[in-house]
Design an enzyme around this catalytic site. Sequence first.
Site, PDB file in Angstrom:
ATOM      1  N   ASP A   1       0.498  19.858 -20.829  1.00 22.52           N
ATOM      2  CA  ASP A   1       0.215  18.562 -20.454  1.00 22.52           C
ATOM      3  C   ASP A   1       0.296  17.644 -21.563  1.00 22.52           C
ATOM      4  O   ASP A   1      -0.069  17.733 -22.931  1.00 22.52           O
ATOM      5  CB  ASP A   1      -1.100  19.113 -21.442  1.00 22.52           C
ATOM      6  CG  ASP A   1      -2.784  17.958 -21.327  1.00 22.52           C
ATOM      7  OD1 ASP A   1      -1.768  16.638 -21.500  1.00 22.52           O
ATOM      8  OD2 ASP A   1      -3.659  18.218 -22.253  1.00 22.52           O
TER       9      ASP A   1
ATOM     10  N   TYR B   1       0.801  -1.322   0.147  1.00 19.43           N
ATOM     11  CA  TYR B   1      -0.196  -0.113  -0.287  1.00 19.43           C
ATOM     12  C   TYR B   1       1.139   0.710  -0.297  1.00 19.43           C
ATOM     13  O   TYR B   1       0.541   2.251  -1.119  1.00 19.43           O
ATOM     14  CB  TYR B   1      -0.713   0.320   1.198  1.00 19.43           C
ATOM     15  CG  TYR B   1      -2.023   0.588   1.120  1.00 19.43           C
ATOM     16  CD1 TYR B   1      -3.607   0.954   0.797  1.00 19.43           C
ATOM     17  CD2 TYR B   1      -1.738   2.443   1.401  1.00 19.43           C
ATOM     18  CE1 TYR B   1      -4.314   1.695   0.581  1.00 19.43           C
ATOM     19  CE2 TYR B   1      -2.462   3.313   1.996  1.00 19.43           C
ATOM     20  CZ  TYR B   1      -3.815   3.067   1.192  1.00 19.43           C
ATOM     21  OH  TYR B   1      -4.982   3.663   1.347  1.00 19.43           O
TER      22      TYR B   1
ATOM     23  N   HIS C   1     -20.130  13.933 -25.745  1.00 13.74           N
ATOM     24  CA  HIS C   1     -20.050  13.383 -27.390  1.00 13.74           C
ATOM     25  C   HIS C   1     -19.756  11.830 -26.751  1.00 13.74           C
ATOM     26  O   HIS C   1     -20.055  10.580 -27.339  1.00 13.74           O
ATOM     27  CB  HIS C   1     -18.769  13.459 -27.665  1.00 13.74           C
ATOM     28  CG  HIS C   1     -18.069  13.591 -27.129  1.00 13.74           C
ATOM     29  ND1 HIS C   1     -17.269  14.672 -25.957  1.00 13.74           N
ATOM     30  CD2 HIS C   1     -16.329  13.262 -26.580  1.00 13.74           C
ATOM     31  CE1 HIS C   1     -15.778  14.181 -25.081  1.00 13.74           C
ATOM     32  NE2 HIS C   1     -15.748  13.293 -25.916  1.00 13.74           N
TER      33      HIS C   1
ATOM     34  N   ALA D   1       0.458  14.432 -22.676  1.00 10.17           N
ATOM     35  CA  ALA D   1      -0.043  13.026 -23.209  1.00 10.17           C
ATOM     36  C   ALA D   1       1.148  11.985 -24.317  1.00 10.17           C
ATOM     37  O   ALA D   1       1.542  11.348 -24.613  1.00 10.17           O
ATOM     38  CB  ALA D   1      -1.104  13.195 -23.084  1.00 10.17           C
TER      39      ALA D   1
ATOM     40  N   LYS E   1      -0.649   7.522 -23.732  1.00  9.98           N
ATOM     41  CA  LYS E   1      -0.358   7.319 -24.866  1.00  9.98           C
ATOM     42  C   LYS E   1       1.240   6.974 -25.063  1.00  9.98           C
ATOM     43  O   LYS E   1       1.394   5.979 -25.093  1.00  9.98           O
ATOM     44  CB  LYS E   1      -0.747   8.676 -24.859  1.00  9.98           C
ATOM     45  CG  LYS E   1      -2.462   9.471 -25.124  1.00  9.98           C
ATOM     46  CD  LYS E   1      -3.712   9.510 -24.534  1.00  9.98           C
ATOM     47  CE  LYS E   1      -4.445  10.347 -24.709  1.00  9.98           C
ATOM     48  NZ  LYS E   1      -5.263  10.357 -23.107  1.00  9.98           N
TER      49      LYS E   1
ATOM     50  N   PHE F   1      -7.784  19.912 -24.309  1.00 14.90           N
ATOM     51  CA  PHE F   1      -8.650  18.852 -24.498  1.00 14.90           C
ATOM     52  C   PHE F   1      -9.641  19.013 -24.142  1.00 14.90           C
ATOM     53  O   PHE F   1     -10.005  19.351 -22.895  1.00 14.90           O
ATOM     54  CB  PHE F   1      -7.193  17.986 -24.474  1.00 14.90           C
ATOM     55  CG  PHE F   1      -8.180  16.053 -24.523  1.00 14.90           C
ATOM     56  CD1 PHE F   1      -8.372  15.794 -26.102  1.00 14.90           C
ATOM     57  CD2 PHE F   1      -7.760  15.593 -23.899  1.00 14.90           C
ATOM     58  CE1 PHE F   1      -8.810  14.805 -26.504  1.00 14.90           C
ATOM     59  CE2 PHE F   1      -9.065  14.634 -23.732  1.00 14.90           C
ATOM     60  CZ  PHE F   1      -9.458  14.100 -25.405  1.00 14.90           C
ATOM     61  N   ASP F   2     -10.538  17.966 -24.715  1.00 10.47           N
ATOM     62  CA  ASP F   2     -11.004  17.862 -23.735  1.00 10.47           C
ATOM     63  C   ASP F   2     -11.771  17.902 -22.265  1.00 10.47           C
ATOM     64  O   ASP F   2     -12.424  18.364 -21.963  1.00 10.47           O
ATOM     65  CB  ASP F   2     -12.820  17.147 -24.589  1.00 10.47           C
ATOM     66  CG  ASP F   2     -12.850  16.008 -24.979  1.00 10.47           C
ATOM     67  OD1 ASP F   2     -11.140  15.791 -24.565  1.00 10.47           O
ATOM     68  OD2 ASP F   2     -13.116  15.510 -24.618  1.00 10.47           O
TER      69      ASP F   2
HETATM   70  N1  F0G Z   1      -4.748  15.844 -22.604  1.00  7.43           N
HETATM   71  C1  F0G Z   1      -4.963  14.781 -23.635  1.00  7.43           C
HETATM   72  C2  F0G Z   1      -3.902  15.279 -24.837  1.00  7.43           C
HETATM   73  C3  F0G Z   1      -5.681  13.925 -24.516  1.00  7.43           C
HETATM   74  O1  F0G Z   1      -5.151  13.614 -25.552  1.00  7.43           O
HETATM   75  C4  F0G Z   1      -5.964  12.910 -23.822  1.00  7.43           C
HETATM   76  C5  F0G Z   1      -6.208  11.610 -23.695  1.00  7.43           C
HETATM   77  C6  F0G Z   1      -6.044  13.477 -21.675  1.00  7.43           C
HETATM   78  C7  F0G Z   1      -5.329  14.643 -21.681  1.00  7.43           C
HETATM   79  C8  F0G Z   1      -6.814  12.660 -20.590  1.00  7.43           C
HETATM   80  O2  F0G Z   1      -6.454  11.856 -20.726  1.00  7.43           O
HETATM   81  O3  F0G Z   1      -7.498  10.041 -21.085  1.00  7.43           O
HETATM   82  O4  F0G Z   1      -6.103   9.565 -19.379  1.00  7.43           O
HETATM   83  O5  F0G Z   1      -8.028  10.906 -18.845  1.00  7.43           O
HETATM   84  N2  F0G Z   1      -7.209  11.715 -25.090  1.00  7.43           N
HETATM   85  C9  F0G Z   1      -7.730  10.610 -25.338  1.00  7.43           C
HETATM   86  C10 F0G Z   1      -7.849  10.285 -26.686  1.00  7.43           C
HETATM   87  C11 F0G Z   1      -9.407   9.985 -24.463  1.00  7.43           C
HETATM   88  O6  F0G Z   1      -8.349  10.227 -27.413  1.00  7.43           O
HETATM   89  O7  F0G Z   1      -7.335  11.606 -27.594  1.00  7.43           O
HETATM   90  P1  F0G Z   1      -7.204  10.349 -20.348  1.00  7.43           P
END
Ligand code: F0G
Length: 459
Positions: free
Chosen positions: A215, A72, A450, A217, A258, A124-125
């Site tokens: 950010d 843990y 979406h 990824a 990613k 990102f969304d």
């Molecule tokens: N930032 C970026 C640039 C992303 O593309 C994503 C996720 C996230 C943050 C959030 O990360 O999914 O681990 O919570 N993108 C995926 C996509 C969902 O299909 O582009 P997560």
Amino acid sequence: MKLPYAESYKIKMVEPIRKSTETERKTWIKDARYNLFNLKSEQVFVDLLTDSGTGAMSDRQWSAMMLGDESYAGASSYFKLKEAIRDLLGFEYFLPTHQGRAAENVLFSVLVKEGDVIPGNAHFDTTKGHIEFRKATAVDCTINDAFETTKDHPFKGNVDLQKLKTVLKDTPRDKIPFIILTITCNSSGGQPVSMENIKAVSKLAKDHNIPLLFDSARFAENAYFIKIREEGYEDKSIREIVKEIFSHADAMTMSSKKDAIVNMGGFIGFRSEDLFKKASVYNILFEGYITYGGMSGRDMNALAQGLYEGTEFAYLESRVGQVAYLGQLLLEYGVPVQFPFGGHAIFVDAIRFLPQVPKEQYIAQTLAVELYIEAGVRGVEIGTLLADRDPITRENRFPKMELLRLAIPRRTYTNNHIAYVAAALKNVYDRRDKITEGLRIMNEAPIMRHFTVELEKAE
Ligand code: F0G
């Protein structure tokens, strides 16, 4: 003869996938309310919904999993990951989270308050969702060239410095908790940010005493583009470039699904111990204790290994090369795509593909449905559905671009699958004039609609 790129790995285990018939697919997509997220994965032949968590792990990652320490607190897996993050990215402090949006949730719980303004490059969304959920505003300062799919620009993820300066001038300092740079910029087409732009944004942030967040990824793909496209970086290694990128960051959020090539996981990197301590409180509340934060020990081990594999040049060359292979085939077929090709996906320009479908009828979603019916290929809409409604007026926000994203999972499909996808899209392109009818919303969620939206054919 110049040797072509070839994958820096070979296949040791395979997973069967099944083709379906057009009749089956027409029924399935109708039952899924024309939302591709609602399809069962067995109903999909080539799944390009996302490159997130869909990659294939290496034998070294799988073997690292066997050594996972599930304690843990203070697990060796935590320290292994901590060391990989320090070594590769240069952050002394970090918190594991279960995925990228969880990292955003934890960090933004400390930093974002109602009324704040957060400038960046096409957030990102989930990032935007976490900002707007806290009644703050995300301001997109991406360069205008990013919105012209035919325009050639090596770094379409770049921030327009003039736009950023205007936001900094017009907003009181205490309303801007940070500037965020998304590398690569997913929403503008998997497009990279140049080192020159990173440095300029970093300087502006420092001059205004505003922290700079990344950010991250797809940070390794961004570093790859810097190496092959930016003067002065051709002889630097990917890892040197990665270190230089993050030397400009006060903190970073990561979706490890990613560029770290794992199926689940995320983390936050911090330079400040104080911010790390504040975020730790929320990490414990939302994610788990600070030495596991929503990840099992074995997953942290695979992630540590994946960070090393994801920052190897040979891997990145074949990864980005495969994406470009799809782009090149589509270009040859005359299909309108975002140019230059991004790092993780090809973005099809749905407005140019289906100019006859009105924007109120979700052009890119209409195209995604057609491609699925054609060949069982699942892409994803990056358009009006994703853009959501304005949180105040509740009106649809119509983005400048309607894109169908074909995201390529890492180390998963062969180039034959890619050729299949390109041929399928060509077939849709050849019959595009017959697609006159778009879609209409039946039901939608108040935020991030979406994922769950239900649609029907517009008459
Ligand atoms: N930032 C970026 C640039 C992303 O593309 C994503 C996720 C996230 C943050 C959030 O990360 O999914 O681990 O919570 N993108 C995926 C996509 C969902 O299909 O582009 P997560």
